[in-house]
Design an enzyme around this catalytic site. Structure first.
Site, short mmCIF file in Angstrom:
data_model
loop_
_atom_site.label_atom_id
_atom_site.label_comp_id
_atom_site.label_asym_id
_atom_site.label_seq_id
_atom_site.Cartn_x
_atom_site.Cartn_y
_atom_site.Cartn_z
N ARG A 1 11.98 -2.36 10.44
CA ARG A 1 10.95 -2.02 11.42
C ARG A 1 10.88 -3.07 12.51
O ARG A 1 10.95 -4.26 12.22
CB ARG A 1 9.59 -1.87 10.73
N ARG B 1 -8.92 1.39 9.98
CA ARG B 1 -8.43 0.04 10.30
C ARG B 1 -9.49 -0.79 11.00
O ARG B 1 -9.26 -1.93 11.34
CB ARG B 1 -7.28 0.12 11.28
N ARG C 1 0.15 -9.25 13.48
CA ARG C 1 -0.47 -8.18 12.68
C ARG C 1 -1.49 -8.77 11.69
O ARG C 1 -2.52 -8.16 11.41
CB ARG C 1 0.61 -7.39 11.94
N ARG D 1 11.94 -6.00 3.95
CA ARG D 1 11.72 -4.54 3.89
C ARG D 1 12.76 -3.78 4.72
O ARG D 1 13.13 -4.18 5.81
CB ARG D 1 10.32 -4.22 4.42
N LYS E 1 0.84 -1.22 0.00
CA LYS E 1 0.00 0.00 0.00
C LYS E 1 0.87 1.26 0.00
O LYS E 1 0.64 2.19 -0.77
CB LYS E 1 -0.93 0.01 1.23
P1 AP5 Z 1 4.93 -1.64 1.71
O1 AP5 Z 1 4.56 -0.76 0.58
O2 AP5 Z 1 5.76 -1.08 2.81
O3 AP5 Z 1 3.63 -2.37 2.30
P2 AP5 Z 1 2.41 -1.79 3.14
O4 AP5 Z 1 1.18 -2.42 2.61
O5 AP5 Z 1 2.46 -0.30 3.18
O6 AP5 Z 1 2.76 -2.45 4.55
P3 AP5 Z 1 2.83 -1.92 6.06
O7 AP5 Z 1 3.49 -3.04 6.84
O8 AP5 Z 1 3.44 -0.57 6.16
O9 AP5 Z 1 1.35 -1.87 6.44
P4 AP5 Z 1 0.78 -1.98 7.80
O10 AP5 Z 1 -0.62 -1.67 7.48
O11 AP5 Z 1 1.02 -3.22 8.55
O12 AP5 Z 1 1.64 -0.92 8.68
P5 AP5 Z 1 1.41 0.59 9.06
O13 AP5 Z 1 2.69 1.29 8.89
O14 AP5 Z 1 0.20 1.14 8.40
O15 AP5 Z 1 5.67 -2.92 1.09
C1 AP5 Z 1 6.22 -3.94 1.91
C2 AP5 Z 1 7.55 -4.43 1.29
O16 AP5 Z 1 7.28 -5.06 0.05
C3 AP5 Z 1 8.54 -3.30 0.98
O17 AP5 Z 1 9.84 -3.76 1.24
C4 AP5 Z 1 8.37 -3.05 -0.53
O18 AP5 Z 1 9.56 -2.58 -1.15
C5 AP5 Z 1 7.98 -4.44 -1.02
N1 AP5 Z 1 7.04 -4.40 -2.15
C6 AP5 Z 1 6.01 -3.53 -2.33
N2 AP5 Z 1 5.35 -3.82 -3.47
C7 AP5 Z 1 5.99 -4.91 -4.00
C8 AP5 Z 1 5.77 -5.70 -5.17
N3 AP5 Z 1 4.76 -5.43 -6.02
N4 AP5 Z 1 6.61 -6.74 -5.42
C9 AP5 Z 1 7.63 -7.03 -4.55
N5 AP5 Z 1 7.90 -6.32 -3.43
C10 AP5 Z 1 7.07 -5.27 -3.15
O19 AP5 Z 1 1.05 0.45 10.61
C11 AP5 Z 1 2.02 0.08 11.56
C12 AP5 Z 1 1.39 0.08 12.95
O20 AP5 Z 1 0.92 1.42 13.27
C13 AP5 Z 1 0.15 -0.80 13.11
O21 AP5 Z 1 0.50 -2.14 13.42
C14 AP5 Z 1 -0.56 -0.11 14.28
O22 AP5 Z 1 0.05 -0.41 15.51
C15 AP5 Z 1 -0.31 1.36 14.00
N6 AP5 Z 1 -1.37 1.96 13.17
C16 AP5 Z 1 -1.23 2.49 11.92
N7 AP5 Z 1 -2.40 2.95 11.48
C17 AP5 Z 1 -3.31 2.70 12.46
C18 AP5 Z 1 -4.70 2.93 12.59
N8 AP5 Z 1 -5.41 3.50 11.59
N9 AP5 Z 1 -5.33 2.55 13.72
C19 AP5 Z 1 -4.63 1.97 14.74
N10 AP5 Z 1 -3.30 1.71 14.67
C20 AP5 Z 1 -2.66 2.08 13.54
#
Ligand code: AP5
Length: 216
Positions: free
Chosen positions: A160, A88, A171, A127, A13
């Site tokens: 991370r 979320r 997660r 990542r 994403k």
């Molecule tokens: P990447 O683009 O980083 O993936 P992503 O979907 O953004 O994954 P996240 O882990 O960041 O999502 P998340 O929802 O768990 O974490 P968030 O930061 O929101 O890609 C992943 C990897 O794959 C990278 O290395 C990339 O290069 C590679 N890649 C991408 N596309 C590819 C492809 N097509 N082919 C091959 N490789 C590819 O949240 C973290 C924490 O924050 C949560 O656990 C929670 O504690 C808190 N939090 C955040 N938002 C909220 C909320 N709204 N409410 C409550 N808690 C929240």
């Protein structure tokens, strides 16, 4: 254009939101990035969020709702946004609907990224992120030019804390229990589009562009 990216951790994403942000000149609003900055800066909000994030649990709704409300109130979000990581759960989705309604605005599309779990594990375990500019790399799929160093600002790349195997598993559980009900929530509103994100980042971007252009 007001878009939501929905999908499990590591689905890509953030990677795609950055690309769409550059193309459409609308901000990516990533609650995970905002929270990580608050943790790094040691703000009261960051101190509160850290324990939840380290465990892979959702941070309490009042924290993320307030962050998003403040961010959506900024000028650059007036012509649109890409919400990445918010909402979320159903409470957050309802909060967002109410907030947009008050502003006389509405969502254009919710895009759900579909990726198999084995691929996600490979994506998350490889990542690396830049703690300064939030750039996201992957040791195989998107390596930096110099090992361990951000191409853009020369900062050391980090893994991370929540990308450890146990936390990734937790997660996923949190995603299935709390976030996946949003699929039905937005399907009922006629806003949901699924995309198969089991493809290269360039291919996924082409699919997203087609959906985004069709939603204008
Ligand atoms: P990447 O683009 O980083 O993936 P992503 O979907 O953004 O994954 P996240 O882990 O960041 O999502 P998340 O929802 O768990 O974490 P968030 O930061 O929101 O890609 C992943 C990897 O794959 C990278 O290395 C990339 O290069 C590679 N890649 C991408 N596309 C590819 C492809 N097509 N082919 C091959 N490789 C590819 O949240 C973290 C924490 O924050 C949560 O656990 C929670 O504690 C808190 N939090 C955040 N938002 C909220 C909320 N709204 N409410 C409550 N808690 C929240």
């Amino acid at each position: 254009m007001r878009l939501i990216f929905l999908g499990p951790p590591g689905a890509g994403k953030g990677t795609q939101a950055v690309r769409l942000e550059a193309h459409f000149q609308i901000p990516q609003i990533a609650t995970g990035d905002m929270l990580r900055h608050a943790v790094l800066e040691g703000t009261p909000l960051g101190l509160k969020a850290k324990e939840y994030m380290d465990r892979g649990d959702l941070v309490p709704d009042d924290v993320t709702d307030a962050l998003v409300a403040e961010r959506l109130g900024m000028n650059d979000a007036e012509k649109g946004f890409i919400l990445d990581g918010y909402p979320r759960n159903v409470h957050q989705a309802q909060f967002l609907d109410d907030m947009l309604e008050e502003q006389g605005a509405r969502l254009d599309r919710v895009i759900r990224f579909e990726v198999e779990e084995s691929e996600i594990i490979a994506r998350l375990s490889g990542r690396r992120i830049c703690g300064v500019c939030d750039s996201v790399y992957h040791i195989v799929a998107k390596p930096p030019k110099v090992d361990g160093i951000c191409d853009l600002d020369g900062a050391t790349l980090l893994q991370r804390k929540d990308d450890s195997e146990d936390t990734i598993r937790h997660r996923f559980e949190v995603y299935h229990e709390q976030t996946s009900p949003l699929v039905q929530f937005y399907e009922l509103q006629g806003l949901l589009t699924h995309i198969n994100a089991m493809a290269t980042a360039d291919e996924v971007f082409q699919k997203l562009m087609a959906v985004a252009e069709g939603s204008r």
